[in-house]
Design a protein around this motif. Structure first.
Motif, PDB file in Angstrom:
ATOM      1  N   SER A  52       7.214  -2.009  12.515  1.00  0.00           N
ATOM      2  CA  SER A  52       6.247  -3.092  12.694  1.00  0.00           C
ATOM      3  C   SER A  52       6.332  -3.697  14.087  1.00  0.00           C
ATOM      4  O   SER A  52       7.359  -3.602  14.769  1.00  0.00           O
ATOM      5  CB  SER A  52       6.510  -4.206  11.660  1.00  0.00           C
ATOM      6  OG  SER A  52       6.634  -3.709  10.359  1.00  0.00           O
ATOM      7  N   TYR A  53       5.239  -4.341  14.459  1.00  0.00           N
ATOM      8  CA  TYR A  53       5.248  -5.195  15.643  1.00  0.00           C
ATOM      9  C   TYR A  53       4.298  -6.362  15.424  1.00  0.00           C
ATOM     10  O   TYR A  53       3.375  -6.299  14.612  1.00  0.00           O
ATOM     11  CB  TYR A  53       4.875  -4.416  16.914  1.00  0.00           C
ATOM     12  CG  TYR A  53       3.387  -4.176  17.086  1.00  0.00           C
ATOM     13  CD1 TYR A  53       2.562  -5.141  17.676  1.00  0.00           C
ATOM     14  CD2 TYR A  53       2.798  -2.991  16.655  1.00  0.00           C
ATOM     15  CE1 TYR A  53       1.200  -4.924  17.820  1.00  0.00           C
ATOM     16  CE2 TYR A  53       1.438  -2.770  16.795  1.00  0.00           C
ATOM     17  CZ  TYR A  53       0.643  -3.747  17.371  1.00  0.00           C
ATOM     18  OH  TYR A  53      -0.709  -3.545  17.516  1.00  0.00           O
ATOM     19  N   LEU A  54       4.527  -7.430  16.181  1.00  0.00           N
ATOM     20  CA  LEU A  54       3.682  -8.630  16.161  1.00  0.00           C
ATOM     21  C   LEU A  54       3.645  -9.203  17.566  1.00  0.00           C
ATOM     22  O   LEU A  54       4.691  -9.352  18.203  1.00  0.00           O
ATOM     23  CB  LEU A  54       4.263  -9.663  15.188  1.00  0.00           C
ATOM     24  CG  LEU A  54       3.678 -11.082  15.223  1.00  0.00           C
ATOM     25  CD1 LEU A  54       2.228 -11.085  14.763  1.00  0.00           C
ATOM     26  CD2 LEU A  54       4.513 -12.024  14.340  1.00  0.00           C
ATOM     27  N   GLY A  81      11.463  -4.923   1.053  1.00  0.00           N
ATOM     28  CA  GLY A  81      11.505  -5.802   2.213  1.00  0.00           C
ATOM     29  C   GLY A  81      10.270  -5.593   3.061  1.00  0.00           C
ATOM     30  O   GLY A  81       9.376  -4.821   2.724  1.00  0.00           O
ATOM     31  N   GLY A  82      10.197  -6.261   4.197  1.00  0.00           N
ATOM     32  CA  GLY A  82       9.001  -6.099   5.009  1.00  0.00           C
ATOM     33  C   GLY A  82       8.999  -6.926   6.261  1.00  0.00           C
ATOM     34  O   GLY A  82      10.051  -7.363   6.762  1.00  0.00           O
ATOM     35  N   PHE A  83       7.800  -7.147   6.758  1.00  0.00           N
ATOM     36  CA  PHE A  83       7.569  -7.784   8.051  1.00  0.00           C
ATOM     37  C   PHE A  83       6.368  -8.705   7.911  1.00  0.00           C
ATOM     38  O   PHE A  83       5.335  -8.307   7.367  1.00  0.00           O
ATOM     39  CB  PHE A  83       7.291  -6.705   9.097  1.00  0.00           C
ATOM     40  CG  PHE A  83       7.209  -7.200  10.512  1.00  0.00           C
ATOM     41  CD1 PHE A  83       8.354  -7.317  11.287  1.00  0.00           C
ATOM     42  CD2 PHE A  83       5.991  -7.535  11.080  1.00  0.00           C
ATOM     43  CE1 PHE A  83       8.289  -7.748  12.605  1.00  0.00           C
ATOM     44  CE2 PHE A  83       5.912  -7.969  12.389  1.00  0.00           C
ATOM     45  CZ  PHE A  83       7.062  -8.078  13.156  1.00  0.00           C
ATOM     46  N   SER A  84       6.501  -9.933   8.390  1.00  0.00           N
ATOM     47  CA  SER A  84       5.444 -10.925   8.216  1.00  0.00           C
ATOM     48  C   SER A  84       4.373 -10.754   9.290  1.00  0.00           C
ATOM     49  O   SER A  84       4.412 -11.384  10.340  1.00  0.00           O
ATOM     50  CB  SER A  84       6.024 -12.338   8.270  1.00  0.00           C
ATOM     51  OG  SER A  84       5.033 -13.288   7.962  1.00  0.00           O
ATOM     52  N   LEU A 122      12.760 -14.789  16.706  1.00  0.00           N
ATOM     53  CA  LEU A 122      13.635 -13.631  16.675  1.00  0.00           C
ATOM     54  C   LEU A 122      13.106 -12.636  15.646  1.00  0.00           C
ATOM     55  O   LEU A 122      12.377 -13.022  14.726  1.00  0.00           O
ATOM     56  CB  LEU A 122      15.054 -14.049  16.294  1.00  0.00           C
ATOM     57  CG  LEU A 122      15.743 -15.067  17.206  1.00  0.00           C
ATOM     58  CD1 LEU A 122      17.075 -15.495  16.580  1.00  0.00           C
ATOM     59  CD2 LEU A 122      15.977 -14.474  18.582  1.00  0.00           C
ATOM     60  N   PRO A 123      13.477 -11.346  15.759  1.00  0.00           N
ATOM     61  CA  PRO A 123      13.040 -10.393  14.727  1.00  0.00           C
ATOM     62  C   PRO A 123      13.429 -10.827  13.326  1.00  0.00           C
ATOM     63  O   PRO A 123      12.682 -10.600  12.363  1.00  0.00           O
ATOM     64  CB  PRO A 123      13.753  -9.099  15.136  1.00  0.00           C
ATOM     65  CG  PRO A 123      13.909  -9.215  16.626  1.00  0.00           C
ATOM     66  CD  PRO A 123      14.163 -10.677  16.883  1.00  0.00           C
ATOM     67  N   SER A 124      14.581 -11.492  13.167  1.00  0.00           N
ATOM     68  CA  SER A 124      15.019 -11.930  11.836  1.00  0.00           C
ATOM     69  C   SER A 124      14.153 -13.051  11.280  1.00  0.00           C
ATOM     70  O   SER A 124      14.246 -13.373  10.096  1.00  0.00           O
ATOM     71  CB  SER A 124      16.474 -12.394  11.890  1.00  0.00           C
ATOM     72  OG  SER A 124      16.624 -13.462  12.821  1.00  0.00           O
ATOM     73  N   ASP A 125      13.305 -13.660  12.108  1.00  0.00           N
ATOM     74  CA  ASP A 125      12.397 -14.699  11.627  1.00  0.00           C
ATOM     75  C   ASP A 125      11.200 -14.120  10.881  1.00  0.00           C
ATOM     76  O   ASP A 125      10.553 -14.829  10.095  1.00  0.00           O
ATOM     77  CB  ASP A 125      11.888 -15.559  12.790  1.00  0.00           C
ATOM     78  CG  ASP A 125      12.981 -16.391  13.426  1.00  0.00           C
ATOM     79  OD1 ASP A 125      13.980 -16.674  12.744  1.00  0.00           O
ATOM     80  OD2 ASP A 125      12.830 -16.749  14.606  1.00  0.00           O
ATOM     81  N   VAL A 126      10.862 -12.867  11.164  1.00  0.00           N
ATOM     82  CA  VAL A 126       9.674 -12.272  10.559  1.00  0.00           C
ATOM     83  C   VAL A 126       9.977 -10.998   9.776  1.00  0.00           C
ATOM     84  O   VAL A 126       9.139 -10.531   8.999  1.00  0.00           O
ATOM     85  CB  VAL A 126       8.593 -11.975  11.626  1.00  0.00           C
ATOM     86  CG1 VAL A 126       7.983 -13.264  12.148  1.00  0.00           C
ATOM     87  CG2 VAL A 126       9.164 -11.165  12.786  1.00  0.00           C
ATOM     88  N   ALA A 127      11.168 -10.420   9.974  1.00  0.00           N
ATOM     89  CA  ALA A 127      11.569  -9.228   9.228  1.00  0.00           C
ATOM     90  C   ALA A 127      12.545  -9.646   8.131  1.00  0.00           C
ATOM     91  O   ALA A 127      13.508 -10.365   8.399  1.00  0.00           O
ATOM     92  CB  ALA A 127      12.217  -8.209  10.160  1.00  0.00           C
TER      93      ALA A 127
END
Length: 798
Positions: A485-487, A542-545, A555-560
């Protein structure tokens, strides 16, 4: 209509006590009595009373009785299953037994898996699908990973569409729903094309000339400061005064079934769904205000009330047609399109059944939203748009043995690939930029995100008939899953780049492996009695927001986020009594959920955070009954009593909007991802009434040689609950009793039928989910279910 929990339960139990105690032999009176209910809860055809799973089954006749053509309509007939329709994010909050998923993140998949014709549809946007021409609906409660895979931690809603018939049949239906002024038309044609090939075509279209919710928006302006020229401009945003949602829908399915031999059946289904309405947040009601005088914090002209009234505005003319995905007339809307093709081949060897199911489905959802919801005055405004595309391909192969031996096996493999492409824009912060491209001029941000996923699973179960009456089964599912994923925000107005960096990407390459075992012991001492005990586990992906933001501190941990798991036990019995006139089923369960997936807005960093936190436990008892006396042909009494205690276990949670130190926010220095937190351990989960139940009766009888009449009344009771996932007191939904009813008159040959169908005729205000109001977090917005609807319907079959 108010009714106490004690009174409602006493009515249900009194109904059971009133059943006659004398038994009837099967051949005394062939009329009346219970019909066998066939389910596929374990991926094979079984009698409901034999399967060791807590299942609520809805037949084609029940579906037709209340025109249950969507998940929201189905939920009105199933206690403990609640749907909250959301405007953005995942698009819905599906909750069963007090376990559900936040609607605010599109990356969080549902805890209740939706299965259509054997294929998983896990996205919350599935509530926009129209499920026409259904043969049956099964609601499986509790973890169901072994047979249905990921994202079935709370349960499964399994829908099966009707198949081609052996002889030619045609049906045409028209209806008019009075509250929304909606015209509905439906047609089905089914029959053989040859000795080996059958076809079924189903179409349904509807157009609403009104709506269920009054839109009482107030005129407002939105001022923008041009960062290129320094000029401030006011833009007039006219109020919306039409009723919502003003929905239009067109659904279709074509089914071909090829049976060249008794051993082989090949079924191909192609379906499409179009659903449009005049507002993506048409059910967002400001129902709970923090101000003692009941006025909304950012707009005192609006009072919070438990009424079917919303307050929203069109886009200002300057922004309309300029902002990407906005309409030229400035109107709000939601446009949903979906397509799917499913092929299934079933082949029977002498002792093995083989099944292959392949599916491709795609949906596109696009909207324009007044996302402050409450005609917020200048400078607060958030005209936003979104374009989201989701596609999935899956193929599954399984084999089941049927040897005349003590041990039989079932095994399967599944591959799935998915892709989500998400775009969102927002006019935000009262800024503009005349030097930017025209499509970006009035935007605060333009956001892009993608997730590509792959899932490979294998599963197997062995059944051992220890004795003629005792069977043990054990199995497990292995899941390997990846998501890349990317955002990022490709465009951010220069004045806002201190909050949202332009073109700064957050990426995640995630991978998980999971084993979900299950074991069941079933004892069937007689044909009409089944007792079972089961240990079950489940895995939620799990996933990605994708719908989050990249702020300066993201940080990546905020959305993953990581998977959520469930494990526990269930005991039950199923019985058929009084010469197959009375069905009594009971289930007792206890399940522990870990690593709950949570989405919240961190005001200190101005960012949405999606992560895992704490756990929950559900314990309960469910009792269902159905009585169809042979002495009174056409009479059916049915109901249920459900007790469910769903509590967070070890949950240090974000504070709810407006929470203070005095009410537990930040006590003892508690924090959650850098924000003040509260301790919700031991408190109820969201949308988790302790008591729920249903009580219904249907009766059909001849009124002449040529005509029959039918009446049905079904009620649903729910105890009170909090709709907020963060324990917000003013999100409380009071206990309610909703009632559905239908009256039918039809010819004895079933050719012509006239029906009057009433849903929620007690006009209960029911909140299926809640969020803190934007810019006025102490106030609460509810995802409100439909008010009273009454539909007149005419059907002809030939």
């Amino acid at each position: 209509m108010q009714i106490s929990k004690t009174r409602y339960i006493s009515i249900l139990l009194a109904g059971v006590a009133a059943f006659p105690t004398m038994a009837y032999a099967d051949d005394q009176n062939p009329q009346g009595g219970l019909s066998d209910i066939v389910v596929t809860a374990r991926r094979k055809v079984e009698n409901l009373q034999d399967v060791p799973v807590a299942v609520t089954a809805i037949s084609a006749a029940q579906i037709q009785r209340y025109d249950m053509t969507s998940l929201e309509k189905i939920s009105t007939q199933t206690p403990q299953f609640t749907i909250g329709r959301a405007s953005n994010g995942s698009g819905a909050q599906l909750t069963l037994r007090g376990i559900g998923s936040s609607a605010s993140s599109i990356g969080i998949e549902q805890s209740v898996a939706v299965i259509l014709d054997g294929v998983y549809y896990g996205q919350g946007r599935v509530i926009n699908e129209g499920f026409l021409d259904l043969q049956s609906v099964e609601m499986l409660k509790g973890p169901q990973a072994l047979f249905f895979g990921k994202n079935a931690t709370a349960g499964v809603i399994s829908l099966k569409s009707a198949e081609p018939t052996k002889r030619a049949e045609f049906m045409a239906r028209v209806g008019y729903e009075m509250a929304g002024r909606e015209v509905v038309g439906e047609a089905v044609a089914s029959g053989p094309l040859s000795d080996t090939l059958g076809i079924r075509v189903a179409l349904r279209g509807s157009r609403m000339f009104g709506g269920y919710f009054d839109n009482a928006g107030l005129a407002k302006t939105y001022s923008t400061y041009d960062v290129a020229t320094g000029v401030t401009t006011s833009h007039y945003a006219p109020p919306l005064t039409t009723d919502n949602p003003g929905a239009r829908a067109l659904l279709g399915r074509v089914t071909l079934q090829y049976k060249p031999t008794n051993r082989l059946t090949v079924t191909l289904r192609a379906n499409s769904s179009m659903d449009d309405n005049d507002n993506n947040s048409w059910n967002y009601v400001p129902y709970a205000c923090a101000n003692p005088n009941g006025t909304f914090g950012i707009n005192p002209a609006i009072r919070c009330s438990k009424s079917f009234t919303i307050y929203q505005n069109a886009f200002p003319a300057d922004l309309a047609g300029t902002n990407p995905y906005s309409r030229r007339d400035g109107g709000l809307y939601n446009k949903y399109r979906s397509w799917a093709v499913t092929g299934q081949a079933d082949y029977s060897l002498d002792h093995v059944n083989l099944t292959l199911v392949s599916n491709y489905n795609k949906n596109v959802n696009q909207w324009a939203c007044d996302c402050t919801i409450v005609s917020a005055p200048d400078p607060l405004s958030a005209p936003s748009t979104e374009h989201s595309v989701f596609s999935a391909f899956s193929t599954e192969f399984r084999a089941q043995t049927r040897f005349d031996a003590p041990v039989n096996l079932m095994a399967g493999v599944l591959y799935q690939s998915t892709k989500r492409n998400h775009t969102q824009t927002g006019s935000f912060g009262g800024v503009s930029d005349s030097s930017a491209p025209a499509a970006m001029r009035y935007l605060g941000y333009f956001k892009r995100s993608e997730t590509s996923g792959e899932t490979i699973t294998s599963y197997a179960q062995a059944e051992w008939k220890i004795l003629s009456t005792l069977t043990a089964a054990a199995g497990a599912r292995y899941t390997h899953e990846t998501k890349d994923s990317y955002l990022k925000q490709p465009y951010v107005n220069a004045a806002l780049q201190f909050l949202f960096p332009q073109n700064q990407a957050v990426t995640a390459n995630q991978s998980w492996d999971n084993w979900s075992p299950e074991a069941t012991l079933t004892w069937k001492p007689t044909r009409d009695l089944t007792l079972y005990g089961a240990y079950k586990t489940a895995y939620k992906s799990g996933g990605f927001s994708n719908s989050g933001f990249v702020s300066a501190s993201t940080l990546p941990s905020d959305v993953a986020f990581n998977p959520e798991t469930a494990a526990g036990f269930e005991l039950g019995f199923k019985s058929t009594l009084l010469g197959r006139q009375l069905r009594l089923n009971l289930a007792v369960y206890s399940y522990l959920y870990k690593d709950l997936q949570v989405d919240f807005f961190n005001a200190s960093t101005f960012a949405f955070i999606t992560t895992n936190a704490g756990g929950a436990r559900t314990r309960g008892i469910e009792f269902e009954y159905e009585y169809a006396p042979r002495a009174v042909e056409g009479l059916n009494l049915h109901g249920s009593v459900n007790y469910n205690r769903a509590r967070y276990t070890n949950y240090i949670a974000p504070c709810y909007g407006g929470q203070t130190l005095a009410t537990g926010c930040g006590v003892g220095g508690l924090s959650f991802h850098g924000a003040d937190a509260q301790n919700l351990s031991g408190t109820p989960t969201a949308v988790a009434p302790e008591w729920a139940g249903s009580l219904g009766v249907s009766y059909e009888a001849a009124v002449s040689d040529k005509w029959r009449a039918g009446l049905s009344v079904d009620s649903r009771y729910s105890g009170h609950y909090l709709a907020s996932a963060f324990g917000k007191p003013n999100s409380r939904q009071d206990a309610y009793l909703s009632v559905d009813a239908s009256v039918r008159l039809k010819t004895s040959d079933n050719r012509y039928e006239l029906a009057l169908i009433g849903k929620n005729i007690t006009n209960r205000f029911i909140v299926g989910g809640a969020i803190d109001a934007p810019n006025s977090a102490a106030d609460t917005l509810g995802f409100v279910n439909m008010p009273r609807t009454v539909q007149l319907q005419g059907t002809v079959r030939f």
